[in-house]
Scaffold this motif. Structure first.
Motif, PDB file in Angstrom:
ATOM      1  N   GLY A 141       0.825  -1.204   0.000  1.00  0.00           N
ATOM      2  CA  GLY A 141       0.000   0.000   0.000  1.00  0.00           C
ATOM      3  C   GLY A 141       0.854   1.246   0.000  1.00  0.00           C
ATOM      4  O   GLY A 141       1.970   1.269   0.530  1.00  0.00           O
ATOM      5  N   CYS A 142       0.345   2.314  -0.652  1.00  0.00           N
ATOM      6  CA  CYS A 142       1.093   3.567  -0.713  1.00  0.00           C
ATOM      7  C   CYS A 142       1.231   4.197   0.671  1.00  0.00           C
ATOM      8  O   CYS A 142       2.170   4.943   0.912  1.00  0.00           O
TER       9      CYS A 142
ATOM     10  N   THR B  90       1.890   2.766   3.456  1.00  0.00           N
ATOM     11  CA  THR B  90       2.675   1.933   4.375  1.00  0.00           C
ATOM     12  C   THR B  90       3.534   2.794   5.298  1.00  0.00           C
ATOM     13  O   THR B  90       3.780   2.441   6.453  1.00  0.00           O
TER      14      THR B  90
ATOM     15  N   GLU C  13      13.695   7.023   1.503  1.00  0.00           N
ATOM     16  CA  GLU C  13      14.541   6.372   0.490  1.00  0.00           C
ATOM     17  C   GLU C  13      13.783   5.263  -0.230  1.00  0.00           C
ATOM     18  O   GLU C  13      14.209   4.804  -1.274  1.00  0.00           O
ATOM     19  N   ALA C  14      12.653   4.823   0.347  1.00  0.00           N
ATOM     20  CA  ALA C  14      12.006   3.623  -0.191  1.00  0.00           C
ATOM     21  C   ALA C  14      10.779   3.932  -1.050  1.00  0.00           C
ATOM     22  O   ALA C  14      10.095   3.016  -1.479  1.00  0.00           O
ATOM     23  N   ALA C  15      10.522   5.213  -1.295  1.00  0.00           N
ATOM     24  CA  ALA C  15       9.313   5.556  -2.054  1.00  0.00           C
ATOM     25  C   ALA C  15       9.419   5.137  -3.518  1.00  0.00           C
ATOM     26  O   ALA C  15      10.512   5.035  -4.060  1.00  0.00           O
ATOM     27  N   GLY C  16       8.290   4.879  -4.116  1.00  0.00           N
ATOM     28  CA  GLY C  16       8.250   4.653  -5.564  1.00  0.00           C
ATOM     29  C   GLY C  16       8.622   3.255  -6.010  1.00  0.00           C
ATOM     30  O   GLY C  16       8.838   3.029  -7.192  1.00  0.00           O
ATOM     31  N   GLY C  17       8.714   2.307  -5.072  1.00  0.00           N
ATOM     32  CA  GLY C  17       8.936   0.923  -5.489  1.00  0.00           C
ATOM     33  C   GLY C  17      10.293   0.354  -5.139  1.00  0.00           C
ATOM     34  O   GLY C  17      10.742  -0.594  -5.777  1.00  0.00           O
ATOM     35  N   GLY C  18      10.959   0.896  -4.143  1.00  0.00           N
ATOM     36  CA  GLY C  18      12.228   0.305  -3.711  1.00  0.00           C
ATOM     37  C   GLY C  18      13.240   1.360  -3.327  1.00  0.00           C
ATOM     38  O   GLY C  18      12.994   2.559  -3.493  1.00  0.00           O
ATOM     39  N   ALA C  19      14.389   0.891  -2.819  1.00  0.00           N
ATOM     40  CA  ALA C  19      15.412   1.815  -2.333  1.00  0.00           C
ATOM     41  C   ALA C  19      15.956   2.689  -3.464  1.00  0.00           C
ATOM     42  O   ALA C  19      16.349   2.182  -4.511  1.00  0.00           O
TER      43      ALA C  19
ATOM     44  N   GLU D 107       5.980  -6.900 -10.771  1.00  0.00           N
ATOM     45  CA  GLU D 107       6.319  -5.493 -10.511  1.00  0.00           C
ATOM     46  C   GLU D 107       6.216  -4.718 -11.815  1.00  0.00           C
ATOM     47  O   GLU D 107       6.482  -5.291 -12.887  1.00  0.00           O
TER      48      GLU D 107
ATOM     49  N   ALA E  54      10.786  -5.162  -1.803  1.00  0.00           N
ATOM     50  CA  ALA E  54       9.556  -4.375  -1.633  1.00  0.00           C
ATOM     51  C   ALA E  54       9.837  -2.894  -1.526  1.00  0.00           C
ATOM     52  O   ALA E  54      10.829  -2.482  -0.938  1.00  0.00           O
ATOM     53  N   GLY E  55       8.992  -2.094  -2.133  1.00  0.00           N
ATOM     54  CA  GLY E  55       9.034  -0.645  -1.915  1.00  0.00           C
ATOM     55  C   GLY E  55       7.886  -0.299  -0.991  1.00  0.00           C
ATOM     56  O   GLY E  55       7.784  -0.838   0.102  1.00  0.00           O
TER      57      GLY E  55
END
Lengths: 455, 107
Positions: A110-111, A113, A186-192, A295, B105-106
């Motif tokens: 979820g966005c 999170t 740092e983790a926004a948008g689908g990963g680090a 993904e 996971a993001g």
């Protein structure tokens, strides 16, 4: 002058570090009585929980008056935006368990999170229950156990976000550290390092090298964070920040020629020569991973691997379904040239009205069916009349972090040589002006002298 | 005498070539996605090993991690056993040294 300022900054940073190392007042009480969430904090900081509920960090939205095609009387932001870096938002991608994939596996996604509540009290919630749901320690504790913060189903089957409310975490509080901020950012948008592609490490950012942390520049007042003017970062707490002012003067260079540039060239243009992260995504094509989940296909680069694009920016934003980016021109008297991380994303548009459609990621994560994601999002948003057609959107992200050391900043020839990074013609200069701007006469003597000094 | 010299030279060349090949093979960079089954932090906190179960083959691969950012994520449990990881690592003999170690996971 610059040296004096640098000494003051480093001094402040050292003082801040020393202050951080010192125990927070009230530690004894916390150790004795344990931590009961925000009400423990409020014993010494009354009203802070309610205050926090009014900020962008909690609401993921604010009134926005600098972006085209947005009603300035309404609040918008991550809560409900649709664009192609994320193509979802807190509403359509509300934290949930995705359906089982072909291997029978499921997971939570979820966005929201990162929202600092417990999901029962979620984005924009208000009232006493919301006040007590705030995860103060995720931003303020240096001993937060992140394994204790995870989505789980409660006894009624509702997805909730757990928190670390241990006495140990509560006994180690202070100003937010870089880590406290970067856990989410740092983790926004689908990963680090995917979305903005900058790293706040000593190796990558000169301010960090000097001991300066995020909240030294983003000076928080009553939980409201000043921000820069990224054209793709819309919601704000009503306060903005710039390089010049408390930290750097408007004429910060010892070289008068460089100082002359500051009227038309933003600091970032020379001092942030690289960017990174994802530069393109296709939400219509999901790739199967080895774990059986899907993904969105993404083209990405490492931190500091991408050259930015440069454009005039008057701090207002053009916002259309196909383009989100800076407005401004050479002649409007308000613009400066800024660097941007350029991004292009493919998603579905509604053929009936040309608007970008949103996507619920749960269906495509499970089985790769992106149109099922569009259908689910349309249902959540109550959109009935739509016909999805794929198309591209271009986004300019502000490039405001990862400031390089002085000796790695752009110098005269980086822009004024014929193969320089600035495309003067596209920036609005005529042929005669371009010829003048790319003539070595402008910089030759200066650079020769520097070269001789360094040899 | 000349024959002995030639043989020595050929042998030296063969040895050099084989060493070069070994070195190339030892510096092989690999990548995988897998679930962490075990994390062990060194007592001095300056390195760690993580055992990953390869999502494709099911094989267990032990990776050595030395970068501060990832070690910090082990210490405060931002990365824990059960997390799925995308990694690039350099294989040198029996040691696999991490070059990149990120959660898949993001948000």
């Amino acid at each position: 002058m610059t040296g004096k300022i640098a000494v003051i900054i480093v001094g402040c940073a050292l003082f801040a570090t020393a202050a951080q190392a010192k125990d927070h007042p009230g530690k004894e009480e916390i150790l004795k009585d344990g931590y009961q969430g925000p009400k423990t904090c409020e014993a010494c900081h009354p009203g802070k929980a309610k205050e926090f509920l009014g900020t962008v960090h909690w609401k993921h939205a604010s009134k926005i008056d600098h972006v085209d095609n947005i009603n300035p009387d309404e609040e918008h932001g991550m809560k409900d935006r649709i664009y192609t870096m994320c193509n979802g938002n807190d509403i359509v991608n509300n934290l949930k368990e995705v359906p089982p994939n072909a291997l029978g596996k499921t997971k939570f996604t979820g966005c929201n999170t990162c929202h600092p509540g417990d999901h029962t009290s979620d984005v924009g919630s208000t009232g006493p229950q919301a006040e007590q749901a705030i995860d103060c320690l995720i931003c303020h504790s240096s001993k937060y156990d992140f394994s204790k913060r995870k989505p789980v189903k409660d006894k009624d089957g509702k997805v909730v976000m757990t928190q670390d409310r241990s006495t140990e975490a509560a006994a180690n509080i202070g100003r937010p550290t870089i880590k406290n901020c970067m856990v989410c950012h740092e983790a926004a948008g689908g990963g680090a390092m995917i979305k903005r592609g900058f790293s706040m490490t000593k190796e990558a950012e000169v301010h960090v090298t000097k001991g300066i942390i995020c909240v030294d520049c983003h000076k928080v007042k009553n939980h409201k964070f000043p921000t820069g003017r990224d054209p793709n970062n819309w919601a704000h707490d009503g306060i903005y920040m710039t390089c010049t002012g408390e930290c750097h003067s408007a004429t910060p260079h010892t070289d008068a020629d460089y100082n002359r540039h500051t009227a038309k060239i933003a600091c970032q243009t020379c001092h942030i020569p690289k960017t990174g992260g994802a530069f393109s995504k296709d939400f219509t094509k999901w790739e199967k991973q080895s774990n059986g989940f899907y993904e969105p296909s993404t083209l990405k680069r490492e931190v500091n691997e991408t050259a930015p694009v440069y454009a005039w920016y008057n701090l207002t934003v053009k916002n259309t379904p196909q383009f989100i980016g800076p407005k401004g021109s050479r002649s409007d008297g308000k613009s400066k040239i800024y660097p941007f991380k350029i991004f292009q994303g493919k998603a579905y548009f509604n053929k009936k009205n040309g608007q970008l459609l949103s996507m619920d990621f749960a269906p495509p994560i499970a089985n790769g069916d992106s149109l099922a994601g569009v259908a689910s999002a349309a249902k959540i948003l109550g959109i009935k009349d739509y016909e999805p057609v794929p198309g591209w959107q271009t986004i300019y992200f502000g490039s405001n972090h990862q400031v390089s050391p002085k000796n790695k900043a752009l110098s005269c020839a980086n822009c004024h040589a014929l193969n320089g990074v600035l495309n003067f013609k596209e920036l609005g200069y005529n042929s005669k002006e371009v010829e003048k701007l790319t003539n070595p006469e402008l910089y030759f003597e200066k650079l020769l002298k520097l070269q001789q000094e360094n040899e | 005498m000349r024959k002995i010299f030639s043989i020595v030279m050929i042998m030296a060349l063969m040895l050099f070539t084989s060493l070069a090949v070994v070195k190339t093979a030892s510096a092989e960079e690999l990548k995988m996605t897998g679930t962490i089954t075990k994390i062990e932090l060194a007592a001095d906190g300056k390195s760690a090993t993580a055992v990953l179960k390869d999502s494709k083959t099911g094989a267990s691969v032990t990776i050595t991690i030395t970068d501060d950012l990832t070690l910090d994520k082990f210490k405060d449990k931002r990365i824990v056993e059960g997390d799925e990881i995308r990694t690039k690592y350099e294989k040198s003999g029996d040691v696999n040294t991490s070059k990149m170690f990120k959660k898949t996971a993001g948000c």
